[in-house]
Write a protein that holds these residues in place. Structure first.
Motif, PDB file in Angstrom:
ATOM      1  N   GLU A  95     -17.252  78.866   2.571  1.00 20.85           N
ATOM      2  CA  GLU A  95     -16.111  79.682   2.987  1.00 20.85           C
ATOM      3  C   GLU A  95     -16.561  81.127   3.217  1.00 20.85           C
ATOM      4  O   GLU A  95     -17.188  81.734   2.352  1.00 20.85           O
ATOM      5  CB  GLU A  95     -15.012  79.642   1.924  1.00 20.85           C
ATOM      6  CG  GLU A  95     -14.425  78.261   1.716  1.00 20.85           C
ATOM      7  CD  GLU A  95     -13.325  78.241   0.663  1.00 20.85           C
ATOM      8  OE1 GLU A  95     -12.615  79.259   0.525  1.00 20.85           O
ATOM      9  OE2 GLU A  95     -13.178  77.201  -0.023  1.00 20.85           O
ATOM     10  N   VAL A  96     -16.227  81.658   4.389  1.00 23.76           N
ATOM     11  CA  VAL A  96     -16.535  83.048   4.725  1.00 23.76           C
ATOM     12  C   VAL A  96     -15.263  83.857   4.529  1.00 23.76           C
ATOM     13  O   VAL A  96     -14.285  83.668   5.253  1.00 23.76           O
ATOM     14  CB  VAL A  96     -17.028  83.177   6.182  1.00 23.76           C
ATOM     15  CG1 VAL A  96     -17.382  84.627   6.499  1.00 23.76           C
ATOM     16  CG2 VAL A  96     -18.221  82.263   6.425  1.00 23.76           C
ATOM     17  N   GLN A  97     -15.269  84.724   3.546  1.00 23.21           N
ATOM     18  CA  GLN A  97     -14.071  85.501   3.215  1.00 23.21           C
ATOM     19  C   GLN A  97     -13.972  86.750   4.091  1.00 23.21           C
ATOM     20  O   GLN A  97     -14.934  87.508   4.226  1.00 23.21           O
ATOM     21  CB  GLN A  97     -14.124  85.927   1.744  1.00 23.21           C
ATOM     22  CG  GLN A  97     -14.253  84.772   0.762  1.00 23.21           C
ATOM     23  CD  GLN A  97     -12.953  84.030   0.556  1.00 23.21           C
ATOM     24  OE1 GLN A  97     -11.873  84.608   0.607  1.00 23.21           O
ATOM     25  NE2 GLN A  97     -13.049  82.722   0.307  1.00 23.21           N
ATOM     26  N   ILE A  98     -12.793  86.942   4.703  1.00 23.65           N
ATOM     27  CA  ILE A  98     -12.516  88.172   5.440  1.00 23.65           C
ATOM     28  C   ILE A  98     -11.147  88.695   5.010  1.00 23.65           C
ATOM     29  O   ILE A  98     -10.343  87.967   4.432  1.00 23.65           O
ATOM     30  CB  ILE A  98     -12.543  87.972   6.976  1.00 23.65           C
ATOM     31  CG1 ILE A  98     -11.467  86.970   7.411  1.00 23.65           C
ATOM     32  CG2 ILE A  98     -13.931  87.550   7.451  1.00 23.65           C
ATOM     33  CD1 ILE A  98     -11.299  86.877   8.928  1.00 23.65           C
ATOM     34  N   ALA A 139      -8.988  86.228   2.719  1.00 17.67           N
ATOM     35  CA  ALA A 139      -9.088  86.253   1.255  1.00 17.67           C
ATOM     36  C   ALA A 139      -7.749  86.461   0.548  1.00 17.67           C
ATOM     37  O   ALA A 139      -7.382  85.693  -0.344  1.00 17.67           O
ATOM     38  CB  ALA A 139     -10.083  87.329   0.833  1.00 17.67           C
ATOM     39  N   GLN A 140      -7.002  87.482   0.932  1.00 16.39           N
ATOM     40  CA  GLN A 140      -5.761  87.786   0.206  1.00 16.39           C
ATOM     41  C   GLN A 140      -4.722  86.670   0.318  1.00 16.39           C
ATOM     42  O   GLN A 140      -3.877  86.505  -0.555  1.00 16.39           O
ATOM     43  CB  GLN A 140      -5.161  89.116   0.691  1.00 16.39           C
ATOM     44  CG  GLN A 140      -5.886  90.350   0.172  1.00 16.39           C
ATOM     45  CD  GLN A 140      -7.019  90.796   1.098  1.00 16.39           C
ATOM     46  OE1 GLN A 140      -7.675  89.968   1.724  1.00 16.39           O
ATOM     47  NE2 GLN A 140      -7.241  92.091   1.174  1.00 16.39           N
ATOM     48  N   TYR A 141      -4.784  85.913   1.394  1.00 15.70           N
ATOM     49  CA  TYR A 141      -3.821  84.829   1.592  1.00 15.70           C
ATOM     50  C   TYR A 141      -4.371  83.483   1.105  1.00 15.70           C
ATOM     51  O   TYR A 141      -3.600  82.543   0.904  1.00 15.70           O
ATOM     52  CB  TYR A 141      -3.451  84.696   3.072  1.00 15.70           C
ATOM     53  CG  TYR A 141      -2.889  85.954   3.694  1.00 15.70           C
ATOM     54  CD1 TYR A 141      -2.114  86.839   2.948  1.00 15.70           C
ATOM     55  CD2 TYR A 141      -3.141  86.262   5.027  1.00 15.70           C
ATOM     56  CE1 TYR A 141      -1.603  88.001   3.525  1.00 15.70           C
ATOM     57  CE2 TYR A 141      -2.632  87.414   5.615  1.00 15.70           C
ATOM     58  CZ  TYR A 141      -1.870  88.281   4.854  1.00 15.70           C
ATOM     59  OH  TYR A 141      -1.368  89.419   5.423  1.00 15.70           O
ATOM     60  N   ASP A 142      -5.706  83.400   0.955  1.00 15.50           N
ATOM     61  CA  ASP A 142      -6.371  82.152   0.582  1.00 15.50           C
ATOM     62  C   ASP A 142      -5.996  81.026   1.551  1.00 15.50           C
ATOM     63  O   ASP A 142      -5.646  79.919   1.152  1.00 15.50           O
ATOM     64  CB  ASP A 142      -6.034  81.767  -0.867  1.00 15.50           C
ATOM     65  CG  ASP A 142      -7.033  80.771  -1.456  1.00 15.50           C
ATOM     66  OD1 ASP A 142      -8.188  80.780  -1.005  1.00 15.50           O
ATOM     67  OD2 ASP A 142      -6.652  79.982  -2.338  1.00 15.50           O
ATOM     68  N   MET A 175      -6.327  82.413  11.053  1.00 12.41           N
ATOM     69  CA  MET A 175      -5.613  82.048  12.280  1.00 12.41           C
ATOM     70  C   MET A 175      -4.767  80.787  12.114  1.00 12.41           C
ATOM     71  O   MET A 175      -3.621  80.755  12.539  1.00 12.41           O
ATOM     72  CB  MET A 175      -6.560  81.881  13.481  1.00 12.41           C
ATOM     73  CG  MET A 175      -7.237  83.164  13.911  1.00 12.41           C
ATOM     74  SD  MET A 175      -8.311  82.932  15.340  1.00 12.41           S
ATOM     75  CE  MET A 175      -7.109  82.497  16.602  1.00 12.41           C
ATOM     76  N   HIS A 176      -5.272  79.759  11.478  1.00 11.97           N
ATOM     77  CA  HIS A 176      -4.518  78.517  11.335  1.00 11.97           C
ATOM     78  C   HIS A 176      -3.479  78.590  10.221  1.00 11.97           C
ATOM     79  O   HIS A 176      -2.470  77.892  10.281  1.00 11.97           O
ATOM     80  CB  HIS A 176      -5.462  77.352  11.062  1.00 11.97           C
ATOM     81  CG  HIS A 176      -6.281  76.968  12.256  1.00 11.97           C
ATOM     82  ND1 HIS A 176      -6.546  75.658  12.585  1.00 11.97           N
ATOM     83  CD2 HIS A 176      -6.896  77.708  13.208  1.00 11.97           C
ATOM     84  CE1 HIS A 176      -7.287  75.622  13.689  1.00 11.97           C
ATOM     85  NE2 HIS A 176      -7.509  76.854  14.066  1.00 11.97           N
ATOM     86  N   GLY A 177      -3.737  79.400   9.202  1.00 10.27           N
ATOM     87  CA  GLY A 177      -2.762  79.584   8.135  1.00 10.27           C
ATOM     88  C   GLY A 177      -2.674  78.441   7.139  1.00 10.27           C
ATOM     89  O   GLY A 177      -1.720  78.368   6.356  1.00 10.27           O
ATOM     90  N   VAL A 178      -3.646  77.532   7.135  1.00  9.08           N
ATOM     91  CA  VAL A 178      -3.621  76.385   6.220  1.00  9.08           C
ATOM     92  C   VAL A 178      -4.213  76.785   4.871  1.00  9.08           C
ATOM     93  O   VAL A 178      -5.230  77.472   4.800  1.00  9.08           O
ATOM     94  CB  VAL A 178      -4.409  75.199   6.815  1.00  9.08           C
ATOM     95  CG1 VAL A 178      -4.534  74.063   5.815  1.00  9.08           C
ATOM     96  CG2 VAL A 178      -3.737  74.723   8.099  1.00  9.08           C
ATOM     97  N   ARG A 179      -3.578  76.335   3.808  1.00 12.73           N
ATOM     98  CA  ARG A 179      -4.029  76.674   2.454  1.00 12.73           C
ATOM     99  C   ARG A 179      -5.469  76.195   2.225  1.00 12.73           C
ATOM    100  O   ARG A 179      -5.848  75.093   2.631  1.00 12.73           O
ATOM    101  CB  ARG A 179      -3.118  76.018   1.419  1.00 12.73           C
ATOM    102  CG  ARG A 179      -1.671  76.508   1.453  1.00 12.73           C
ATOM    103  CD  ARG A 179      -0.785  75.615   0.611  1.00 12.73           C
ATOM    104  NE  ARG A 179       0.613  75.975   0.734  1.00 12.73           N
ATOM    105  CZ  ARG A 179       1.313  76.622  -0.204  1.00 12.73           C
ATOM    106  NH1 ARG A 179       0.721  76.967  -1.340  1.00 12.73           N
ATOM    107  NH2 ARG A 179       2.579  76.907  -0.013  1.00 12.73           N
ATOM    108  N   SER A 180      -6.235  77.009   1.497  1.00 16.00           N
ATOM    109  CA  SER A 180      -7.633  76.670   1.222  1.00 16.00           C
ATOM    110  C   SER A 180      -7.757  75.403   0.382  1.00 16.00           C
ATOM    111  O   SER A 180      -8.772  74.697   0.463  1.00 16.00           O
ATOM    112  CB  SER A 180      -8.336  77.833   0.525  1.00 16.00           C
ATOM    113  OG  SER A 180      -8.387  78.953   1.381  1.00 16.00           O
ATOM    114  N   THR A 181      -6.739  75.098  -0.426  1.00 15.96           N
ATOM    115  CA  THR A 181      -6.797  73.868  -1.222  1.00 15.96           C
ATOM    116  C   THR A 181      -6.882  72.643  -0.308  1.00 15.96           C
ATOM    117  O   THR A 181      -7.628  71.697  -0.585  1.00 15.96           O
ATOM    118  CB  THR A 181      -5.566  73.742  -2.131  1.00 15.96           C
ATOM    119  OG1 THR A 181      -4.375  73.932  -1.342  1.00 15.96           O
ATOM    120  CG2 THR A 181      -5.604  74.772  -3.242  1.00 15.96           C
TER     121      THR A 181
END
Length: 227
Positions: free
Chosen positions: A67-70, A39-42, A46-52
């Protein structure tokens, strides 16, 4: 009537291949993609890809996205609680839904964990790629016309310089023998931007490369406008 299933979606090549298998099987209908997002990084966990970019992927695939927010560094308890809540919501909207599709290849402990977690909420897992030869699978991915980028590399297992490289025949030839061609041991993670099932490419450009936790090398991908 086809059986509705959920596809556990990482945005990477193994989940893309699992999705292709399920979509080609008349017994199933994909109700939605399910992705864990920090959530904080959006970004995809693990993969680090932007949610956009994740959302552009889902749009290109023509599938709903859940989307499951953790939180960063989430415990197993938090992950399982949030995942369980998301699956419960999906089942409310899709009565009879009881199956989640995973792209796992050969890690028996990971499969057993998923099956235990799902059994606890009255669901089951489906593993269409299980025990496939990973070298053949990797070459099939390239042959089928998929395009993907290595977005995260574990430099303890593979040189960090591989981050940001295209997943193609040249890369497969350059991988050290001890590295699984599909990265099943966590050597690397990918982001799929084109290929079977995607109606248009996910436009992006490679951004900065950064190192996290002293070993994980991430190549940031930035969305670009359609041309």
């Amino acid at each position: 009537m086809p059986q509705d299933v959920i596809v556990a979606w990482s945005g990477g090549k193994d989940s893309a291949l699992a999705l292709r298998e399920i979509r080609s099987d008349a017994r199933y209908r994909v109700a939605a993609l399910l992705t864990t997002v920090t959530a904080q990084y959006d970004r995809i966990s693990m993969h680090g890809v932007r949610s956009t970019l994740l959302r552009r992927q889902a749009e290109s695939l023509g599938l709903p996205l859940e989307e499951v927010q953790i939180s960063p560094g989430a415990s197993n308890d938090e992950y399982e609680t949030n995942m369980g809540a998301a699956l419960a919501a999906l089942r409310t909207r899709n009565p009879g839904l009881d199956t989640v599709v995973f792209g796992d290849l050969f890690l028996a402990d990971v499969r057993a964990y998923r099956e235990r977690m799902l059994a606890g909420i009255g669901m089951q897992g489906l593993f269409p790629l299980w025990l496939r030869n990973t070298r053949s699978l990797a070459h099939d991915f390239v042959r089928l016309g998929y395009g993907a980028v290595l977005v995260c590399v574990d430099s303890a297992q593979l040189a960090g310089a591989f981050a940001g490289r295209e997943f193609d025949a040249e890369l497969l030839g350059d991988l050290p023998p001890k590295v699984d061609p599909c990265g099943e041991n966590g050597e690397f993670h990918t982001f799929v931007y084109k290929g079977p099932g995607l109606r248009q490419p996910v436009r992006h450009e490679r951004g900065p490369v950064v190192v996290r936790d002293g070993r994980f090398v991430y190549c940031d991908l930035v969305e670009t406008a359609s041309r």
